[in-house]
Design an enzyme around this catalytic site. Structure first.
Site, PDB file in Angstrom:
ATOM      1  N   SER A 271       9.264  24.210 -41.477  1.00 20.34           N
ATOM      2  CA  SER A 271      10.341  25.084 -41.949  1.00 20.34           C
ATOM      3  C   SER A 271      11.681  24.646 -41.354  1.00 20.34           C
ATOM      4  CB  SER A 271       9.984  26.521 -41.610  1.00 20.34           C
ATOM      5  OG  SER A 271      10.771  27.430 -42.321  1.00 20.34           O
ATOM      6  N   ASP A 364       5.058  28.700 -52.266  1.00 15.87           N
ATOM      7  CA  ASP A 364       5.954  29.077 -51.165  1.00 15.87           C
ATOM      8  C   ASP A 364       7.002  30.055 -51.689  1.00 15.87           C
ATOM      9  OD1 ASP A 364       7.780  29.157 -49.015  1.00 15.87           O
ATOM     10  OD2 ASP A 364       7.414  27.054 -48.515  1.00 15.87           O
ATOM     11  N   HIS A 399       4.041  29.257 -47.364  1.00 20.77           N
ATOM     12  CA  HIS A 399       5.008  28.598 -46.497  1.00 20.77           C
ATOM     13  C   HIS A 399       4.433  28.197 -45.135  1.00 20.77           C
ATOM     14  CE1 HIS A 399       9.163  27.702 -45.276  1.00 20.77           C
ATOM     15  NE2 HIS A 399       8.924  28.324 -44.146  1.00 20.77           N
TER      16      HIS A 399
END
Lengths: 463, 435
Positions: A271, A364, A399
């Site tokens: 991320s 995601d 995610h």
């Protein structure tokens, strides 16, 4: 006389096991009950009983009556004091055996042939607080999981288990050294494998949730990499032309370590951490990573010069416009997609000169990682760097792609850094495909790291 | 061709295992065809260092798999998956007569396994390995509970498997050296048996009064185990080694209180004054101490003390009266006890009495007296002090290392299956296949 609980299997009740309430036993009644307890319970085994978190185990139940419906359940009491569980419904074969590795689960938190379903399908027990996420903060102790076998399918929780065993899941292999790093302004934890070395190194970063998560770095060290888990959100200081100083210093701490091969240091980011990875690889004149792994990649880089932290805070302020679904879960993906459509807001990934692995989930909901991966591929292709890029994209995956057998979190509580507001962020993914993605991607990530950091072209040239 | 290789990867799976579990030692990324030494190093609780090593050649992919590839020479040779453990021996220059025994079973045995360039045989301390890992070997599975027992004057430790139970019970006895030896009981509890290790020669009672315990001591242990709420009172077995065999047979045959579901007797004999107390039985052996022989290394051989096997029935536990299954484990090169001769006589007595269907004999050529859990390093001789003899003697146990180690591995598997069948109601156990 104390109350006896007597229960029998729902099919062909050949077996009756009595179990006393231990607290109510007087010494006399205890002796009587012991004498009465003629039949021994099924035998449950988990092999290995102590393992690393990314290793498989075999759960076996023996000595059951044939054709007996049972539920195999896992239970974990987390550091945050929540209870997590998973379970599968099984029926024993003619020899009275249930093998979780071989048999089908007919229902529960997972179905089908799932040797590790008891771990990856874990979720908070009914009645828990909402939005929980399971993270081990203390990696020096193992995650303790109790595996138990219960009679029947429906209502299995109403009775005491027939048998249970405790199994340990470790992030740290034996002999790994854990060292707190607090030097040159850098905060983090360094994990060093046992042995003389020298070892390749990795700079490991998580995302915008902040704090210091050591679990992945400890696990990478268990696979032979000197790994630095970096605490960066809020630590990188504003400074013109020194936007990467914090990260470059951290990278060099690894590179300069006497047990690290200086030309074999990579970066691993998830991320927001992956934004650090791509920008360091693209822009830094101080450090040259040997390779980078970017999970749920983020390449949104609106202004050079400002720190990652301040950029992230800016982003989250803009994300206050984000959509909220009917379950009150916040979806950042769509708003973020608008940010990255402007090419001036994108990191110049075409400048990357090292092997790059992108891993993302197609469901995601937190960041437009599908579009990001496409964009990175396009930009690297245009710059003639396509040969450096590998991509893994997983359907129905969200995610938070973590090491294998970690439970899947579709949405969890998140504290906004600037406002301290608590929201529920939707990460996305469906549990089974997401868990498959975690298992598959980890294997491929390790193989990628092994190839570039252990076997690399330099070594072959020496032969 | 001695240029240092870098990036050789060594892995051992599992890195944390039970003492009787196999592991896989893998070397990868070595130069194809290169000569390498894999070595194990362990520092035991007494501070002595033990080592084992094998010489290997990496294949064309630069890999060595210890479970599949042969060691050309070393402390073991051939394809020996666990050779790095069972062939451990004290490093050169160590005190003679050492034996490896773990006292504290709540911590693991730590072994460092390393890979070195070339075929090395000595001076490892001065060499830098290419790679090294640490492996933990545990006697206790997670969740096994260790409970000291002092009830009824006992000096014992109870190990309970994890889970609600009830579990079958096991009384665990060692031999003439006394002490409270816990490791086998801990390991058996890790396999689902509520096991009580008993000190019956150097108990608190004996140390304080100078008197040996009587038969009631064992019956108390049995009762305490039987009455435990998590023990299945009707499924209790006894396992004894050496002098512990004498006690086991005595209790199995003559006790009014102890009703065993099974008995395991390792490296022992049925020769004893019938109805004798612990003290009297010890005295009987002492009386024959004159029959002790010494070999050319001045190691004491005690196997003749009970030979020839008497014909007088008052000098042999009447195995014809046994009512539970009996497993005898015999090392044919046992120099300490006449286990093989005793086993033959036991077989005859039971055949005459008509209960030989209860008897199973495991007899191992070239195995010695100390038949321990698998991968325990073999001690052909070691310094020993019985509770009767006050000074230490170098005692010859017997056995040749390779055969003895194989015997330990095979016997343990069969002991577990025997206990499972008799205490859990034997269906074909699958869960021992990884051992």
């Amino acid at each position: 006389m104390s109350v006896l609980r007597c229960f029998s299997f729902s099919r062909g009740a050949l077996w009756c096991v009595t179990r006393p309430h231990l607290q109510e036993c007087t010494p006399t009644s205890r002796r009587l009950l012991s004498a009465m307890t003629q039949v021994v319970p099924p035998i449950l085994s988990v092999t290995p009983c102590r393992a690393l978190v990314d290793e498989k185990f075999k759960v076996l139940v023996e000595n059951l009556p044939p054709g007996c419906p049972v539920t195999v359940r896992s239970l974990h009491h987390s550091e945050d004091k929540d209870d997590w569980e998973a379970y599968g419904h099984y029926v024993s074969d003619h020899s009275g055996v249930v093998s979780v590795s071989e048999d089908l689960s007919y229902g529960g938190t997972y179905t089908g042939k799932e040797p590790m379903g008891l771990l990856w399908s874990m979720r908070p027990v009914p009645g828990s607080r909402p939005g929980l996420r399971l993270r081990k903060m203390n990696v020096c102790t193992p995650m303790l999981v109790t595996i138990s076998v219960h009679s029947g399918h429906e209502g299995f929780r109403d009775q005491a288990p027939l048998a249970s065993v405790l199994t340990e899941r470790w992030y740290m292999a034996p002999g790994i050294r854990r060292i707190n790093i607090n030097e040159q302004g850098v905060q983090g934890t360094l994990f060093i494998p046992p042995g003389p070395g020298p070892f390749p190194g990795l700079l490991d970063m998580w995302g915008g949730g902040g704090g210091l998560l050591e679990s992945r770095a400890a696990l990478l060290a268990s696979h032979g990499y000197v790994s630095l888990a970096l605490d960066y959100l809020g630590f990188d200081q504003e400074s013109e032309n020194l936007e990467f100083k914090y990260f470059e210093t951290a990278f060099n701490i690894i590179k300069d370590h006497p047990q690290v091969m200086p030309d074999r240091v990579g970066i691993f980011g998830l991320s927001l951490g992956s934004l650090v990875a791509v920008t360091l690889a693209a822009y830094s004149t101080i450090v040259k990573p040997c390779c980078i792994v970017c999970i749920s990649c983020n390449h949104y880089y609106p202004a050079r010069g400002s720190t990652v932290t301040s950029k992230f805070e800016g982003v989250t302020r803009q994300l206050s416009k984000a959509r909220v679904n009917e379950d009150n879960q916040v979806i950042w993906k769509d708003v973020a997609l608008e940010f990255i459509t402007d090419p001036s807001n994108i990191a110049e990934v075409g400048r990357i000169n090292c092997p790059t692995l992108l891993v993302n989930g197609c469901d995601d909901q937190n960041w437009p990682t599908v579009e990001t991966a496409e964009d990175v591929a396009r930009l690297m292709r245009e710059a003639g760097k396509e040969h450096l890029l590998s991509r893994l994209a997983y359907p129905d995956t969200g995610h938070l792609i973590e090491p294998p057998f970690s439970p899947h979190f579709r949405a969890t509580t998140f504290v906004m850094r600037s406002s301290k507001e608590k929201v529920i962020l939707l990460w996305g993914g469906q549990t089974k495909p997401h868990s498959d993605a975690q298992e598959d991607s980890w294997r491929k990530i390790l193989s990628f790291l092994q190839f570039h950091l252990y076997c690399g072209p330099n070594l072959k040239a020496k032969i | 061709m001695d240029r240092k290789q870098c990036c050789v990867k060594l892995s051992v799976q599992p890195s944390r295992g039970l003492m009787d579990e196999k592991f896989i030692v893998l070397v990868q990324n070595a130069l194809p065809g290169s000569q390498l030494t894999i070595r194990a190093l362990h520092q035991c609780e007494d501070g002595h260092s033990w080592e084992a090593f094998g010489h290997y050649t990496a294949d064309t992919t630069g890999t060595i798999d210890v479970s599949e590839d042969p060691s050309i020479r070393g402390t073991y040779s051939g394809v020996e998956q666990m050779g790095l453990l069972w062939s451990l021996r004290p490093i050169p220059g160590s005190k003679p007569g050492l034996r490896m025994r773990k006292k504290n079973i709540q911590t693991p045995m730590e072994v460092t396994i390393s890979v070195y360039q070339g075929h090395q045989t000595e001076g490892f301390a001065d060499l830098v390995p290419l790679s090294g890992v640490v492996v933990e070997r545990w006697y206790m599975a997670p969740g096994v509970r260790r409970i000291p027992v002092t009830e009824g004057g006992l000096t014992a430790t109870l190990f309970l498997p994890s889970g609600p139970g009830p579990f079958p019970g096991l009384l665990d006895l060692w031999g003439g050296g006394g002490q409270l030896v816990e490791y086998r009981a801990a390991l058996l509890a890790s396999h689902g048996f509520a096991s009580m290790a008993i000190d019956y020669l150097t108990s608190k009672f004996t140390m304080e009064t100078g008197k040996m315990v009587d038969n009631q001591y064992f019956e108390t242990a049995y009762r305490v185990l039987q009455q435990h709420p998590q023990v299945c009172g009707s499924k209790i077995a006894m396992i004894g080694l050496s002098f512990g065999t004498s006690m086991t047979l005595k209790m199995a045959i003559y006790s009014e209180v102890i009703k065993l579901s099974a008995a395991v007797c390792i490296s022992g004999s049925h020769v004893q004054p019938v109805e004798g107390s612990v003290e009297e039985i010890m005295g009987f052996f002492q009386k024959n101490a004159g029959k002790t022989r010494f070999n050319e290394k001045n190691e004491a051989i005690w196997r003749d003390l009970l030979l020839p096997i008497p014909t007088d029935p008052s000098l042999k536990a009447d195995v014809g009266r046994l009512q539970c299954p009996l497993l005898l484990v015999v090392g044919e090169d046992d120099q300490n006890w006449p286990a093989q001769e005793s086993a033959l006589d036991i077989k005859e007595m039971m055949a005459r009495a008509g209960n030989s269907h209860l008897l199973t004999v495991l007899s191992y050529p070239n195995a010695g007296h100390l038949i321990e859990p698998p991968y325990t390093p073999h001690a052909r001789s070691s310094t020993f002090k019985t509770v009767e003899i006050q000074e230490k003697v170098m005692c010859l146990w017997g056995g040749q290392t390779v055969e003895h180690s194989r015997a330990q591995e095979d016997a343990w598997k069969k002991i577990l299956v025997f206990l499972r069948e008799n205490l859990y109601g034997g269906r074909n156990p699958t869960s021992f296949s990884h051992l």
